[in-house]
Design an enzyme around this catalytic site. Sequence first.
Site, PDB file in Angstrom:
ATOM      1  N   ASN A 129       0.850  -1.185   0.000  1.00 44.71           N
ATOM      2  CA  ASN A 129       0.000   0.000   0.000  1.00 44.71           C
ATOM      3  C   ASN A 129       0.887   1.238   0.000  1.00 44.71           C
ATOM      4  O   ASN A 129       1.322   1.708   1.051  1.00 44.71           O
ATOM      5  CB  ASN A 129      -0.911  -0.025   1.223  1.00 44.71           C
ATOM      6  CG  ASN A 129      -1.980   1.039   1.165  1.00 44.71           C
ATOM      7  OD1 ASN A 129      -1.763   2.090   0.575  1.00 44.71           O
ATOM      8  ND2 ASN A 129      -3.119   0.761   1.769  1.00 44.71           N
ATOM      9  N   ASP A 130       1.146   1.761  -1.196  1.00 45.14           N
ATOM     10  CA  ASP A 130       2.040   2.907  -1.343  1.00 45.14           C
ATOM     11  C   ASP A 130       1.606   4.104  -0.512  1.00 45.14           C
ATOM     12  O   ASP A 130       2.396   5.022  -0.292  1.00 45.14           O
ATOM     13  CB  ASP A 130       2.071   3.353  -2.814  1.00 45.14           C
ATOM     14  CG  ASP A 130       3.046   2.527  -3.635  1.00 45.14           C
ATOM     15  OD1 ASP A 130       4.129   2.216  -3.130  1.00 45.14           O
ATOM     16  OD2 ASP A 130       2.723   2.209  -4.797  1.00 45.14           O
ATOM     17  N   CYS A 131       0.369   4.119  -0.110  1.00 44.77           N
ATOM     18  CA  CYS A 131      -0.179   5.285   0.586  1.00 44.77           C
ATOM     19  C   CYS A 131      -0.135   5.173   2.097  1.00 44.77           C
ATOM     20  O   CYS A 131      -0.551   6.096   2.788  1.00 44.77           O
ATOM     21  CB  CYS A 131      -1.614   5.528   0.141  1.00 44.77           C
ATOM     22  SG  CYS A 131      -1.697   5.959  -1.586  1.00 44.77           S
ATOM     23  N   GLN A 146       5.823   9.658   0.009  1.00 44.84           N
ATOM     24  CA  GLN A 146       6.672   8.481   0.155  1.00 44.84           C
ATOM     25  C   GLN A 146       8.111   8.834   0.508  1.00 44.84           C
ATOM     26  O   GLN A 146       8.770   8.083   1.217  1.00 44.84           O
ATOM     27  CB  GLN A 146       6.680   7.658  -1.140  1.00 44.84           C
ATOM     28  CG  GLN A 146       5.453   6.808  -1.347  1.00 44.84           C
ATOM     29  CD  GLN A 146       4.242   7.609  -1.749  1.00 44.84           C
ATOM     30  OE1 GLN A 146       4.335   8.515  -2.555  1.00 44.84           O
ATOM     31  NE2 GLN A 146       3.090   7.292  -1.171  1.00 44.84           N
TER      32      GLN A 146
END
Lengths: 811, 811
Positions: A482-484, A499
Amino acid sequence: MKFGYFDDQHKEYVITTPKTPLPWINYLGNREFFSLISNTCGGYTFYRDARLLRLTRYRYNDVPCDTNGKYFYIKDGDCIWNPGWQPTKTDLDFYECCHGLGYSRFTGKKKNLQASVLFFVPLEDNCELQWLHLKNDGDAPKTFSLFSYVEWCLWNADDDMKNFQRNLSIGEVEIEDSVIYHKTEYRERRDHFAFYGVNAPIDGFDTSRDAFLGAYRGNDHPQVVEKGACSNSVASGWSPIACHQIDLTLAPGQEKSLIFVLGYAENPLAEKWSAPDIINKKPAKEILAKYQTDAQVEQALSALAAYWEDLLSKYHVTSSNEKVDRMVNIWNQYQCMVTFNMSRSASYYESGIGRGMGFRDSCQDLLGFVHLIPERARERILDIAATQFIDGSAYHQYQPLTKKGNSDIGSGFNDDPLWLIAGTDAYIRETGDFSILDEAVPFDNDVSLAAPLMEHLHRSFDYIVNHKGPHGLPLIGRADWNDCLNLNCFSAHPGESFQTFGPSEGPVAESVFIAAMFVKYGNAYAKLCRLTGNTSEATRAEKEVAKIYDVILKDGWDGKWFLRAYDAHGQKVGSHECEEGQIYIETQGFCPLAGVGVKEGLAKEALDSVKERLDTKYGIVLLQPAYTRYHLELGEITSYPPGYKENAGIFCHNNPWVSISETVIGRGDRAFEIYQKTCPAYVEEFSEIHRTEPYVYSQMIAGRDAAFFGEAKNSWLTGTAAWTFVNISQHILGLLPTHEGLSVDPCIPHDFGDFELTRKFREGTYHIQVRNPKQVEKGVVSLRVDGQEIAGNVIPYVRGKKEYQVEVTLG
Amino acid sequence: MKFGYFDDQHKEYVITTPKTPLPWINYLGNREFFSLISNTCGGYTFYRDARLLRLTRYRYNDVPCDTNGKYFYIKDGDCIWNPGWQPTKTDLDFYECCHGLGYSRFTGKKKNLQASVLFFVPLEDNCELQWLHLKNDGDAPKTFSLFSYVEWCLWNADDDMKNFQRNLSIGEVEIEDSVIYHKTEYRERRDHFAFYGVNAPIDGFDTSRDAFLGAYRGNDHPQVVEKGACSNSVASGWSPIACHQIDLTLAPGQEKSLIFVLGYAENPLAEKWSAPDIINKKPAKEILAKYQTDAQVEQALSALAAYWEDLLSKYHVTSSNEKVDRMVNIWNQYQCMVTFNMSRSASYYESGIGRGMGFRDSCQDLLGFVHLIPERARERILDIAATQFIDGSAYHQYQPLTKKGNSDIGSGFNDDPLWLIAGTDAYIRETGDFSILDEAVPFDNDVSLAAPLMEHLHRSFDYIVNHKGPHGLPLIGRADWNDCLNLNCFSAHPGESFQTFGPSEGPVAESVFIAAMFVKYGNAYAKLCRLTGNTSEATRAEKEVAKIYDVILKDGWDGKWFLRAYDAHGQKVGSHECEEGQIYIETQGFCPLAGVGVKEGLAKEALDSVKERLDTKYGIVLLQPAYTRYHLELGEITSYPPGYKENAGIFCHNNPWVSISETVIGRGDRAFEIYQKTCPAYVEEFSEIHRTEPYVYSQMIAGRDAAFFGEAKNSWLTGTAAWTFVNISQHILGLLPTHEGLSVDPCIPHDFGDFELTRKFREGTYHIQVRNPKQVEKGVVSLRVDGQEIAGNVIPYVRGKKEYQVEVTLG
């Protein structure tokens, strides 16, 4: 409400109105030359890299929507129209767009003239063919003019839309015979050019956009077309375009075909010029010569059809459910190919300039692609592995043209290393090709640092082992899948990357998700070690996996579901103790899928919690309750309005994880219910709500907290394609490649009925009949191979054997 | 051919047709809140930084051209039209656009309804006012609906056009009373929002673009306007817009005014919300309250007019040449203000996202601006100086919002340091404020490294002294003033920056141009040293200048003109020995201007060569012969097709250098001839060829080698504004600020006639009468100040004195 229909016989989706809720696109091209094309002929073309080598210009988020593409204008008296409706939007007497496998065909009729144009990229050449058929359906002769139109992009798509003080002065073209050559920047450092030709004499041309359109006019109303005569403009700066004019007269019933070729060519430095300032056109002419006759185009089209027929024959199901058959046999596999080719670079939502190939993305895409063309999967794995750092971490993204890692985003996404094991393991299970593990692969794109791929997997594994937090769970770094979810970032100002701002990595924040991945892919790694004879490493790996397994049960369980993470302050994320975001989908999906908590009964409890708390009629949302405010300690996930994207949207990618997990615990009805909710063939029925293409998955469907619950966004380029294919093909229909052979263990709805599977696996073709007389959801009671009863679920692989007849009975 | 006319009385350019060859724009705003607005109401708004805080969305290079802006639609029965013609392009019975100083007024008439809308940014507030007047000119009552329209940009203009997978899910608005609030990302890290309100009840609103326009429709044909009724849509994701609907009935002759306010507001972190998810609207309401009545707006408009009247009173000429008066008194100074505010960031050619403020650019812009508002010039100088490195080099660009240097381009443009001296020297000569030299200014934006500004100038000077090449000429680095002459770069592949690829700096390539600059600004530095009592440093500096002077004469002279440079191989650039690019304009302009070669007669010879080889009817081209192929050793300059940009285009910026140089050697006729060729007021006559705005300078006019000789590009943001004002005001009209006082030494065409100048200089106002009874080109024979004959050319400055009556006689 539907806007078209599936034509399964021709493997097409047939769109019957140009006014779809959003542009519905297709992808043309298979290896290096690609086009995106919408149902109204919008879209663009690029060679290898959508950012760096863009041939034609597109305007994202434009109004009117989707009005640049490859257009044919027909001027028939005072009536000007396009076979694909846009951009004139003249009402047509008949309209149809058929998106097929690697081609799209548009048919328009107006005033007894029928124009049909077929677009495809031939397998062998760097060009798009536009095969136009015109027919006079009336009983009087028809005289009309045809105008083609493309707008060139000045190659670098990012620079093209920013750097006007330079770009408006550099456009250059040449015109020779019926071919328009776009050669901007060829005078200096480029060794490539584009061309657009037709297999007929032309009655005029334009290469200056302003000359073609006229001042203050749009594509909907070009001055040249209105006048019915090209101005033979030669672009010098501003915006070069290509337009051919062909005047035609057709007798009643008469047909005429034309072949337009839009292509890309390169010259060696020493052969750039044929005369001062005149480009050497030889490579373009070679391509053009191959597509001069209908027979030549027909042949290229047949080759494309044969190519797809072969690919799709690798996995084929015949069941009583036509929607499942359609998705499995055609569209899901097709989307897997597209995601393999594009990663997340170029769609109608991904602008093609934002990110290149994703390390994690591409590894996952392999899971759904590896059976189609294992050789290309092999090449991709080696490309990806070459962007790994020596410590086992990896560039999160790399540029497809250069294959170099992108320094601006860098590394630190701590799930990345494990995805390399996932992709490699899938490849080896599919092919049995252990030789890939011996390939020498650079670290950080530095050949002097090359080591066998097996060593890369070792570093991947050890990266997790060496980066654990206070509970013994893996550190999350900048983010995991989950990049977020950015637990080490603490961005308080706009413009900062969620990020990469701030520390980005820290010694405390831990991911239960990576822990589950470690169990699954750590076990896969251990097995590869064992199969390659490295028993001590296998044993060590198994011990490390066992350690993490225990930690998940101890500190990764929240009572009714799996925790998601611990943040940088050691606080729980995805716990009933939290104010918002009490339960996340990812760990409920991935833990059972990895076998975590199954025997302890936690898997079932977690999946029941998913159903109770996260399920909706359009799919399973990512978390609940949605975050109503920004949480500095959680990052981007809380930046979205409730119900969108990772903040409680239906993030389709992880729905199949839950479905797979349901198959792990044997609940076929529920697994299929989940599959069905986001499945395009089912979603088609309410396209007016879903809005994106009904033949492919989208990244996200707005969740129940959103204003537009059920509305999908970001179609095509999503790991959903691969994971859904893994789910339906390997877990629901139950045909899983293993090192020992194909495993058969369906987990289906009790009323799914009997079905047949054909699977090409390594050298063999498997013809599999599955019977379910007792309407169970799971459980093979009999497995017969070539008439012989076999114990267990695995059809033993026999090297060189071509045909397997398999009978499976559930009960 | 003209498309309008100058109204000198109102200081306006009046455009009488919407179909200008290109959009002709104006700038609204003076300090922090800015709008670009075209003659058809196209354009956009931003706060402080066109990249990072863009309020409304614009699409560059769109088709139809220039179709996003601030629009009012009038639906009068079946007829839908806009007062500014775009975007409906409905033919108007009357159209007029008046671009004035900080405001633009559009008047359209259709079917007896007159709509006039005045746009301006008030001096005190961060908002744009749109003051709409409607009048029923007919003899029957009129009932119609008015719709406003703006499309919000999601703040970061670069991300806004790329990152759709995120951006299409984050749009948020609030609607309260007659005000639409745009609050995308306010929920997370932004503390600012935009608003758009009107001082009247509304009959409806829309905030979703798709709801307003309808599917597949453009701004030219919004569905809501066609229906005559807003849908009261509340945007959630996709593209938020703002539209107010107001239904009106006007009796015959009746008028109605409405005030729309488009603004920007910020809240302290602790006061962001008035309720959960509801923004604190207090700062917006405070602004809105200030513009509720016509009287309030009238007052703000008067204040703006007074502001400009005061500014322009600093320099005023009355001559027999109305074109000169017009440019000097109005448009040239106006453009200097705009370039000061914008540097090269946001125009209709500069997208506002490509580069921030230029170190060199902004220093040069000061030369034409410093007399207008010296306090702002002072602040700018300190901002710029803070981006200097400790070795005297400088960041080439910096971001206006953060004032930090841009690391991606870095330093190494070896002329940059000297421009800091140029700007500071101009400021001190204008103001006499030596205290600026004592200001502590950081290096590299690091306050711990702060040193007095004088020390910065010292480092600037020494940077050149310490960076010389084999001939003793200054090293060129990445480039000097000509960003495209890249002698240390050797880029062979597309996508590489011509300026920063490869070594970028080297020990051999030298710039004669920087040498000339060093003479001019090195002398200025020496004088500052002397005036501040540092005699030894002054003497040292003068010696260093003398050294370089000698080197220019020895190794910088090509026989008939000045060389341009030596490349990295020690080869001459801009020499008769070269195959192409034998003579460049820059050194012919800057050497005489710096006093180099004047007494030796070389200046005259060089300027004669310019006339013979570089002159054209539209201006002086940058070089000849044009480069026909790419020269790896010269860089970007040879990347342009012949006749464009630096490759033999008429790069307007350096034309005034040549004109100034002609005044140095006393040739007033020739100096003025050069001035005249690129002067907007003269160029207006052939606007159909020139195409850009006839009231401002453009960066470039296509040279005689180009396909479209005489066509201008990149209007507004060019150093041409400042340098031309320096030329006409200080050298042709001859009023030059010196440390000792105003110097008067006109160099005019022999038939220019007598003229009067009014100049506010420090505390005094100078009323100057110039008589030229003998029709000479140069030479003051008598200078009387308050009736007293004075020796020399300088009017002695008397501290505190308010009025000077000056009589000058040439002869």
